[in-house]
Design a protein around this motif. Structure first.
Motif, PDB file in Angstrom:
ATOM      1  N   SER A  76       0.844  -1.191   0.000  1.00  0.00           N
ATOM      2  CA  SER A  76       0.000   0.000   0.000  1.00  0.00           C
ATOM      3  C   SER A  76       0.880   1.242   0.000  1.00  0.00           C
ATOM      4  O   SER A  76       2.088   1.171   0.198  1.00  0.00           O
ATOM      5  CB  SER A  76      -0.924   0.003   1.217  1.00  0.00           C
ATOM      6  N   ALA A  77       0.275   2.403  -0.204  1.00  0.00           N
ATOM      7  CA  ALA A  77       1.044   3.633  -0.332  1.00  0.00           C
ATOM      8  C   ALA A  77       1.781   3.990   0.952  1.00  0.00           C
ATOM      9  O   ALA A  77       2.887   4.538   0.917  1.00  0.00           O
ATOM     10  CB  ALA A  77       0.130   4.791  -0.742  1.00  0.00           C
ATOM     11  N   ASP A  78       1.207   3.672   2.119  1.00  0.00           N
ATOM     12  CA  ASP A  78       1.850   4.001   3.388  1.00  0.00           C
ATOM     13  C   ASP A  78       2.675   2.841   3.947  1.00  0.00           C
ATOM     14  O   ASP A  78       3.177   2.927   5.075  1.00  0.00           O
ATOM     15  CB  ASP A  78       0.802   4.422   4.424  1.00  0.00           C
ATOM     16  N   HIS A 117      -4.533  -0.908  -5.180  1.00  0.00           N
ATOM     17  CA  HIS A 117      -4.765   0.448  -5.680  1.00  0.00           C
ATOM     18  C   HIS A 117      -3.787   1.402  -4.987  1.00  0.00           C
ATOM     19  O   HIS A 117      -3.545   1.280  -3.778  1.00  0.00           O
ATOM     20  CB  HIS A 117      -6.204   0.859  -5.391  1.00  0.00           C
ATOM     21  N   LYS A 119      -4.018   4.348  -3.923  1.00  0.00           N
ATOM     22  CA  LYS A 119      -4.572   5.259  -2.922  1.00  0.00           C
ATOM     23  C   LYS A 119      -5.587   4.598  -2.001  1.00  0.00           C
ATOM     24  O   LYS A 119      -5.958   5.181  -0.982  1.00  0.00           O
ATOM     25  CB  LYS A 119      -5.221   6.462  -3.623  1.00  0.00           C
ATOM     26  N   ASN A 120      -6.060   3.422  -2.346  1.00  0.00           N
ATOM     27  CA  ASN A 120      -7.067   2.726  -1.548  1.00  0.00           C
ATOM     28  C   ASN A 120      -6.619   1.287  -1.370  1.00  0.00           C
ATOM     29  O   ASN A 120      -6.644   0.495  -2.317  1.00  0.00           O
ATOM     30  CB  ASN A 120      -8.435   2.799  -2.240  1.00  0.00           C
ATOM     31  N   HIS A 121      -6.218   0.932  -0.140  1.00  0.00           N
ATOM     32  CA  HIS A 121      -5.700  -0.407   0.093  1.00  0.00           C
ATOM     33  C   HIS A 121      -6.797  -1.460   0.155  1.00  0.00           C
ATOM     34  O   HIS A 121      -6.499  -2.653   0.246  1.00  0.00           O
ATOM     35  CB  HIS A 121      -4.892  -0.436   1.398  1.00  0.00           C
ATOM     36  N   SER A 183      -1.857   7.219 -10.600  1.00  0.00           N
ATOM     37  CA  SER A 183      -3.006   8.015 -10.180  1.00  0.00           C
ATOM     38  C   SER A 183      -4.138   7.135  -9.675  1.00  0.00           C
ATOM     39  O   SER A 183      -4.996   7.599  -8.916  1.00  0.00           O
ATOM     40  CB  SER A 183      -3.505   8.866 -11.350  1.00  0.00           C
ATOM     41  N   GLY A 184      -4.171   5.872 -10.076  1.00  0.00           N
ATOM     42  CA  GLY A 184      -5.210   4.960  -9.649  1.00  0.00           C
ATOM     43  C   GLY A 184      -6.494   5.058 -10.440  1.00  0.00           C
ATOM     44  O   GLY A 184      -7.475   4.378 -10.120  1.00  0.00           O
TER      45      GLY A 184
END
Length: 479
Positions: A76-78, A117, A119-121, A183-184
């Motif tokens: 994920s992004a984080d 995704h 931005k959305n895990h 960007s997703g």
């Protein structure tokens, strides 16, 4: 290491040069760096996912939830959540805060690749074996699977002149790889007929299609900016393409044309490529070779081969480039080890003392007249006080070559000896007691030796028992 101890010329290098380390925890089959670059996820042959700490080369966590080989990994992004896809037809979303399973999604066929995704895990896309790709929403307990198309989008003229045979062939196409754009908002999908489709997530329709090859597309990877992609196909050619900004509302998909920027191939040996990856800045493309133990590195400026990384004498499968360092990791097919290539950084000891000079050979030194004079204590004390007045900046973080904003999440450290051992050599022999596994334990030759040893022990026991029996008989006779 303190950056002042490193030669500035070495810091300017952006391509690894030598094999510098190895990681091992079981038989690895897939790897993926976290976005921050401090962790490396490794999927094993037995279904266990291992998280390595790059700074210490130790195991930070083990995740058990699959029963067969792990095919792909996605962060994920984080860097808090990790998605793993396995040949047991399952995808598992892990929470690295406590190592728990957030969601487990089952499919009706093996999975080629699954990616979160950006931005959305709780949303991911998966390419299914001999089936259509699926966009999966796992925000609720029951996952929602939405099928995505694999048939390419034809132009108006082609649709009008399409034959039944062509329509039937398009309907039989399946996607072999699916990845999100940074960007997703779109998905890049490669098919088994060599087409690359750009799918809009909102409408789940193909907005643009282009045929890159007549063969199967194996893998697609984008840069951090999403403006460049690299495509690996079964025709032994690696292609790089430049994408326009797909988030721009002025993009005309009907008239858009994607041109191949470079084609990388081995014309002499006709090598096939197992896996491809971009460098941290996107300036280099690296690939591992089939039935070969070399890693090829090309630069995209002129499209030329710049380096061949030599390593172990075994074939390498997955190869990954660190997010912002000249650091490459690859998996050995036979041994399952993770090999690391980096830059050799000799230390500059002259950085510790301004008047220190490194010399190639002995030089006759003439000391100054006052060099070894004893200084007054007051003067030495005054110098120390002056040094204490200097302000040292310990809060500023040096910028790195990254096009993302790292999150605040840090994976907790586990102090469990079984979870932290990188070679799986710890064996419990009692309550709170552990020992190291014997070298080679579990192998056939070791089992044979153990059988021979146990046979010898049995013979000795039988001999001793016979001797005792004979002695007892002699004693009874003597009595």
């Amino acid at each position: 290491m303190n950056l002042s101890l490193v030669d500035p010329f070495v810091l300017a290098q952006d391509c690894p040069e030598a094999l510098t380390g190895r990681l091992r925890s079981g038989h690895s089959t897939s790897i993926r760096f976290s976005h921050r670059g401090d962790l490396l996820a490794s999927g094993r042959l037995d279904g266990i996912v291992v998280i390595f700490d790059i700074e210490t080369n130790g195991v930070a966590r083990k995740l058990r939830g699959h029963t067969r080989q792990v095919q792909s990994l996605s962060w994920s992004a984080d860097d808090r959540y990790l998605l793993s896809a396995s040949q047991d037809w399952k995808c598992v979303l892990w929470d690295l805060k406590d190592g728990s399973r957030v969601r487990t999604v089952r499919f009706e066929a093996p999975i080629f690749i699954a990616e979160l995704h950006p931005k959305n895990h709780l949303l991911f896309v998966a390419a299914i074996f001999e089936d259509q790709p699926v966009l999966v929403d796992i925000s609720s307990e029951i996952p929602v699977k939405r099928t995505l198309p694999s048939a390419p989008r034809r132009s108006q003229v082609e649709r009008e002149n399409a034959t039944e045979k062509q329509a039937a062939q398009d309907a039989k196409q399946t996607s072999t790889v699916t990845v999100f754009t940074p960007s997703g908002e779109h998905i890049l999908a490669g098919t088994n007929k060599g087409w690359m489709n750009i799918i809009d997530i909102a409408t789940r329709q193909v907005q643009y299609s282009t045929r890159l090859t007549n063969n199967l597309i194996i893998f697609i990877r984008t840069t951090a900016s999403g403006r460049d992609i690299v495509v690996n196909s079964s025709d032994r050619i690696i292609r790089t393409l430049h994408l326009p900004d797909l988030t721009d509302p002025k993009v005309d998909f009907e008239n858009m044309r994607l041109e191949v920027e470079h084609k990388f191939q081995d014309v002499v040996n006709r090598l096939s490529w197992n896996h491809v990856s971009f460098s941290s800045t996107g300036e280099y493309v690296t690939a591992s070779t089939w039935m070969n133990h070399d890693i090829y590195v090309w630069e995209r400026g002129h499209g030329s081969l710049v380096k061949i990384l030599e390593g172990p004498k075994e074939e390498l499968s997955v190869v990954e480039w660190h997010p912002y360092r000249p650091f490459v990791a690859a998996v050995g097919v036979d041994s399952g080890r993770v090999y690391l290539w980096s830059i050799l950084t000799p230390q500059r000891w002259s950085a510790l003392a301004p008047d220190f000079v490194e010399v190639e050979e002995n030089v006759e030194y003439v000391e100054r007249e006052d060099e070894f004079d004893i200084q007054p204590i007051e003067e030495i004390h005054k110098r120390r006080l002056d040094l204490e007045d200097e302000e040292v900046d310990v809060l500023t973080i040096e910028p790195v070559k990254a096009e993302f904003e790292p999150g605040e999440f840090r994976m907790p450290v586990l102090l469990d000896i079984e979870a932290s051992d990188s070679e799986d050599e710890v064996i419990a022999i009692g309550a709170g007691q552990f020992r190291r596994k014997s070298p080679g334990q579990g192998r056939d030759w070791m089992n044979d030796n153990e059988a021979v040893a146990s046979g010898d022990e049995q013979k000795k026991a039988a001999t001793n028992g016979t001797a005792r029996a004979q002695n007892g008989t002699k004693r009874r006779r003597a009595e």
